[in-house]
Design a protein around this motif. Structure first.
Motif, PDB file in Angstrom:
ATOM      1  N   LEU B 121       0.959  -1.127   0.100  1.00 12.98           N
ATOM      2  CA  LEU B 121       0.015  -0.079  -0.011  1.00 12.98           C
ATOM      3  C   LEU B 121       0.885   1.009  -0.083  1.00 12.98           C
ATOM      4  O   LEU B 121       0.708   2.231  -0.676  1.00 12.98           O
ATOM      5  CB  LEU B 121      -1.051   0.178   1.332  1.00 12.98           C
ATOM      6  CG  LEU B 121      -2.026   0.905   1.316  1.00 12.98           C
ATOM      7  CD1 LEU B 121      -2.946   0.859   0.394  1.00 12.98           C
ATOM      8  CD2 LEU B 121      -2.685   0.954   2.865  1.00 12.98           C
ATOM      9  N   PHE B 122       1.861   1.238   0.794  1.00 16.14           N
ATOM     10  CA  PHE B 122       2.838   2.461   0.903  1.00 16.14           C
ATOM     11  C   PHE B 122       4.247   2.024   0.336  1.00 16.14           C
ATOM     12  O   PHE B 122       5.203   1.673   1.392  1.00 16.14           O
ATOM     13  CB  PHE B 122       2.978   2.743   2.461  1.00 16.14           C
ATOM     14  CG  PHE B 122       1.440   3.268   3.061  1.00 16.14           C
ATOM     15  CD1 PHE B 122       0.738   4.143   2.093  1.00 16.14           C
ATOM     16  CD2 PHE B 122       1.114   2.656   4.012  1.00 16.14           C
ATOM     17  CE1 PHE B 122      -0.666   4.405   2.764  1.00 16.14           C
ATOM     18  CE2 PHE B 122      -0.243   3.122   4.442  1.00 16.14           C
ATOM     19  CZ  PHE B 122      -0.967   3.958   3.948  1.00 16.14           C
ATOM     20  N   PRO B 123       4.477   1.868  -0.697  1.00 18.00           N
ATOM     21  CA  PRO B 123       5.738   1.491  -1.227  1.00 18.00           C
ATOM     22  C   PRO B 123       6.924   2.090  -0.641  1.00 18.00           C
ATOM     23  O   PRO B 123       8.180   1.520  -0.395  1.00 18.00           O
ATOM     24  CB  PRO B 123       5.904   1.492  -2.840  1.00 18.00           C
ATOM     25  CG  PRO B 123       4.375   1.516  -3.012  1.00 18.00           C
ATOM     26  CD  PRO B 123       3.840   2.221  -1.918  1.00 18.00           C
ATOM     27  N   MET B 124       6.730   3.456  -0.272  1.00 16.89           N
ATOM     28  CA  MET B 124       7.871   4.225  -0.094  1.00 16.89           C
ATOM     29  C   MET B 124       8.440   3.683   1.535  1.00 16.89           C
ATOM     30  O   MET B 124       9.626   4.161   1.999  1.00 16.89           O
ATOM     31  CB  MET B 124       7.776   5.846  -0.043  1.00 16.89           C
ATOM     32  CG  MET B 124       6.889   6.345   1.346  1.00 16.89           C
ATOM     33  SD  MET B 124       5.482   5.949   1.255  1.00 16.89           S
ATOM     34  CE  MET B 124       4.645   6.676   2.596  1.00 16.89           C
ATOM     35  N   LEU B 125       7.515   3.159   2.266  1.00 12.18           N
ATOM     36  CA  LEU B 125       7.721   2.823   3.489  1.00 12.18           C
ATOM     37  C   LEU B 125       8.791   1.475   3.346  1.00 12.18           C
ATOM     38  O   LEU B 125       9.726   1.460   4.284  1.00 12.18           O
ATOM     39  CB  LEU B 125       6.650   2.476   4.267  1.00 12.18           C
ATOM     40  CG  LEU B 125       5.582   3.401   4.823  1.00 12.18           C
ATOM     41  CD1 LEU B 125       4.598   2.951   5.701  1.00 12.18           C
ATOM     42  CD2 LEU B 125       6.336   4.727   5.548  1.00 12.18           C
ATOM     43  N   ALA B 126       8.474   0.651   2.285  1.00 12.23           N
ATOM     44  CA  ALA B 126       9.188  -0.569   2.278  1.00 12.23           C
ATOM     45  C   ALA B 126      10.611  -0.175   1.793  1.00 12.23           C
ATOM     46  O   ALA B 126      11.773  -0.738   2.209  1.00 12.23           O
ATOM     47  CB  ALA B 126       8.760  -1.391   1.206  1.00 12.23           C
ATOM     48  N   GLU B 127      10.752   0.683   0.889  1.00 11.15           N
ATOM     49  CA  GLU B 127      12.038   1.330   0.438  1.00 11.15           C
ATOM     50  C   GLU B 127      13.069   1.919   1.685  1.00 11.15           C
ATOM     51  O   GLU B 127      14.166   1.844   1.710  1.00 11.15           O
ATOM     52  CB  GLU B 127      11.937   2.357  -0.535  1.00 11.15           C
ATOM     53  CG  GLU B 127      11.507   2.090  -1.859  1.00 11.15           C
ATOM     54  CD  GLU B 127      10.775   3.016  -2.765  1.00 11.15           C
ATOM     55  OE1 GLU B 127      10.979   4.254  -2.447  1.00 11.15           O
ATOM     56  OE2 GLU B 127       9.881   2.807  -3.795  1.00 11.15           O
TER      57      GLU B 127
END
Lengths: 282, 233
Positions: B121-127
Motif C-alpha cells: 500500500l505504501f511502497p515508500m515505507l518498504a524502500e
C-alpha cells in the motif's frame, strides 16, 4: 602498558554491567535508581554465601534470582505507586532503600570484609606480553560481553525488547498499540536489578566485599551513565570503557589526582555536551 | 436493534480536576465513517484520550460491540480492536520504520493486514524500512502512522486530525485510502477541525461544543456552510 590497558578493560566491563541495569531502568521509568548500588552489594553477599557452599555458578544464579525478585518488588511497591509523583520523590525513596539494604547486610553479614576465590577453572594466570594476567579478569570481560550481547539481541530482535524500546520513548504510544506497559515495568526493573546482582558476585573475587561497596561503585556507575548519556546503552559502553582506562592509567601516571579524573571527565562532558556522548538532547 | 461497534453514553472525562467531556453520547457502526468536528479546545482529542485512559472517565459508559469497557487502561482500546492514528502522528524516533509497523501488530490480532500488505500500500515505507520513522516527511509519517494502526487489524480506526500539516494532494490520497478501507469493513471515526476531509469522507457527523455533543446528523443533509455555521455557534 598492555596489562594496564587490560586492567582498564576489566574495570570498564564491570562498570558497564552495573551501569547497564541503571540505564535500563532509567530508560523505562525515568528514575535514577539509587538502590542500584545496594542491589550490587546484595548480589555480592548472596552470591558469596551460596558460592562458598554450592559453588560459583550457583552463586551467580542465586544472586540473579534474588535480585530479580527484589527488582520486581521495587517496581510494584515504589515505581508504580509513585509514577504520578514528582520523580524526586521516587529518587529519595530509592535512596532510602539503599540505606535499608546496607543496614540489612550489616545485620546479616556484619561489617567486616569478605573475600572469595575465583572458581578453580578460572584460577591461575596467563602470560600476556610477557607478564602474568589473572584468567578470572578475562572472565569478567567475557561475562560483560556476553551480558551486553544478550541484552542487545533481546532489545533489538525480540517482541518484548521492541516493546521496552517503544515504552522507553513513549509509554502512551506503546499502550495505544496494545502493549501492557505495567507488565514491562517489573520485567525491566527486575532485569536491571539482576544485572546489578550479577555484577556484584562477578566482582567479588576481584574486589573485596563490604557493606559500603555499593555506594562506592554506585557513584562510578552514575558517572558512566551521565558521561554516556542517560538512557543510552551505547553511550554507557563507550563511557565505561573510557573510565576503565582512566582508572587503570590514572593510578599509574597521575596517582595524586587519579580519584578525581572520572569527575573531571564528567564535568568536561557536561560543559561540552550536556546530554552525554550518545544521549538525546533535552 | 443492532449493537453499535463503539458506543459512548453520557461520558464525563477529566484531566485532573478539569471537566472536559460533559455527557458525551456517540456511536459508530461497523464499516461506518463518522466525523467529530468542533472548534479548537472543545474536547475532540479528549474523546480519544478517554479511550486510551489518558483522560479519566468519571461517569458514563463505553461499550465496544456491546461489551462494557469498565476500566480504560492504555492498552484497553487496542485489545478491543480500536486502533488510533494520534494527533501529531507520534512516530517513535528510536524505532525504524519497520519496527514502528511491527509495534502496531503487538497484539497479533488475526486479519488481512500484514507487513507485506502495508508495504504494498505504501511502497515508500518498504524502500526505507530500516530508516528511523522520523526521517520521513510529514505526509509519509502520516502513512506510517496509518500503517502502524492497520497492522493491528482493527475493527475501528480512529484518526485524530489526520490532515494537519498535509498538502491538499496528500489529503486527497488519504481520503481515497480511508474510503477504500471502509469497504473492507473497518469503521472510521475521524476527528477533524478542517472540514474538507470531513465533507468528502464522512457519512455522519457529531458537532462537539464545550465538551458535549451539540448536534448530530447525516452528512448528506448539510453543506459546508451549514456545518461551518453549526461549529461556530
Amino acid at each position: 602498558m598492555i596489562i594496564n590497558a587490560l586492567n582498564g578493560l576489566v574495570y570498564g566491563s564491570l562498570l558497564f554491567i552495573l551501569a547497564s541495569g541503571l540505564v535500563l531502568v532509567y530508560g523505562l521509568r525515568r528514575v535514577v535508581n539509587f538502590a542500584h548500588g545496594a542491589f550490587y552489594m546484595l548480589g555480592a553477599y548472596i552470591g558469596y554465601s551460596v558460592a562458598i557452599h554450592a559453588g560459583f555458578i550457583p552463586g551467580i544464579i542465586a544472586a540473579a534470582a534474588v535480585l530479580i525478585a527484589v527488582g520486581v518488588a521495587l517496581d510494584l511497591v515504589v515505581f508504580r505507586k509513585l509514577a504520578d509523583r514528582d520523580p524526586l520523590v521516587t529518587v529519595l525513596v530509592t535512596f532510602g532503600v539503599l540505606l535499608v539494604l546496607e543496614d540489612f547486610v550489616r545485620t546479616v553479614w556484619g561489617t567486616g570484609n569478605y573475600a572469595i576465590d575465583p572458581p578453580a577453572l578460572l584460577s591461575g594466570v596467563v602470560q600476556i606480553a610477557g607478564a602474568p594476567f589473572p584468567i578470572y579478569r578475562l572472565f569478567i570481560v567475557f561475562a560483560s560481553a556476553l551480558m551486553a550481547g544478550g541484552m542487545v539481541i533481546w532489545l533489538r530482535y525480540s517482541r518484548s525488547g521492541l516493546w521496552v524500546r517503544a515504552a522507553s520513548h513513549s509509554p502512551v504510544v506503546a499502550a495505544m498499540c496494545g502493549v501492557r506497559t505495567n507488565v514491562l515495568g517489573p520485567l525491566v526493573v527486575g532485569l536491571g536489578a539482576a544485572f546489578a546482582g550479577i555484577a556484584g558476585i562477578v566482582a567479588a573475587p576481584f574486589l573485596s566485599l563490604n557493606p559500603s561497596m555499593g555506594a562506592e561503585i554506585l557513584v562510578m556507575s552514575f558517572v558512566v551513565s551521565v558521561v554516556g548519556g542517560l538512557g543510552s546503552f551505547g553511550g554507557a559502553f563507550i563511557s565505561a570503557m573510557i573510565l576503565g582506562q582512566i582508572q587503570a592509567f590514572g593510578v599509574v601516571y597521575l596517582p595524586e589526582i587519579a580519584a578525581l579524573l572520572p569527575f573531571l571527565l564528567m564535568a568536561l562532558v557536561l560543559v561540552v555536551r550536556p546530554q552525554g556522548i550518545l544521549g538525546n538532547k533535552v | 436493534m443492532t449493537t453499535s461497534l463503539l458506543e459512548l453514553r453520557g461520558v464525563n472525562a477529566f484531566y485532573g480536576s478539569a471537566h472536559i467531556l460533559q455527557g458525551v453520547d456517540l456511536s459508530v457502526q461497523s464499516g461506518e465513517r463518522v466525523a467529530v468536528v468542533g472548534r479548537n479546545g472543545v474536547g475532540k482529542t479528549t474523546i480519544v484520550n478517554t479511550l486510551l485512559g489518558i483522560a479519566a472517565m468519571r461517569g458514563g459508559s463505553v461499550h465496544m460491540r456491546g461489551e462494557s469497557l469498565l476500566k480504560l487502561a492504555g492498552h484497553t482500546a487496542a485489545t478491543h480492536g480500536i486502533a488510533v492514528v494520534p494527533q501529531g502522528r507520534m512516530i517513535l524516533p528510536n524505532l525504524s520504520i519497520e519496527e514502528n509497523l511491527k509495534l502496531g501488530a503487538s497484539l497479533r490480532r488475526p486479519g488481512e493486514w500484514t507487513l507485506d500488505r502495508i508495504y504494498g500500500l505504501f511502497p515508500m515505507l518498504a524502500e526505507r524500512r530500516r530508516s528511523p520513522g522520523t526521517a520521513l516527511s510529514g505526509g509519509q509519517q502520516q502513512m506510517l502512522a496509518i500503517g502502524r494502526a492497520l497492522m493491528a487489524n482493527p475493527d475501528l480506526l480512529i484518526l485524530d486530525e489526520p490532515s494537519e500539516g498535509l498538502a491538499p494532494v496528500i489529503v486527497d490520497e488519504l481520503e481515497k485510502l480511508l474510503r477504500d478501507l471502509t469497504e473492507t469493513g473497518v469503521a472510521i471515526l475521524l476527528i477533524e477541525q478542517h472540514l474538507r476531509l470531513v465533507l468528502d469522507l464522512a457519512e455522519r457527523f457529531y458537532v462537539l461544543s464545550k465538551g458535549h455533543v451539540s448536534e448530530t446528523g447525516l452528512m448528506k443533509d448539510v453543506d459546508r456552510e451549514t456545518l461551518q455555521a453549526r461549529i461556530m455557534q
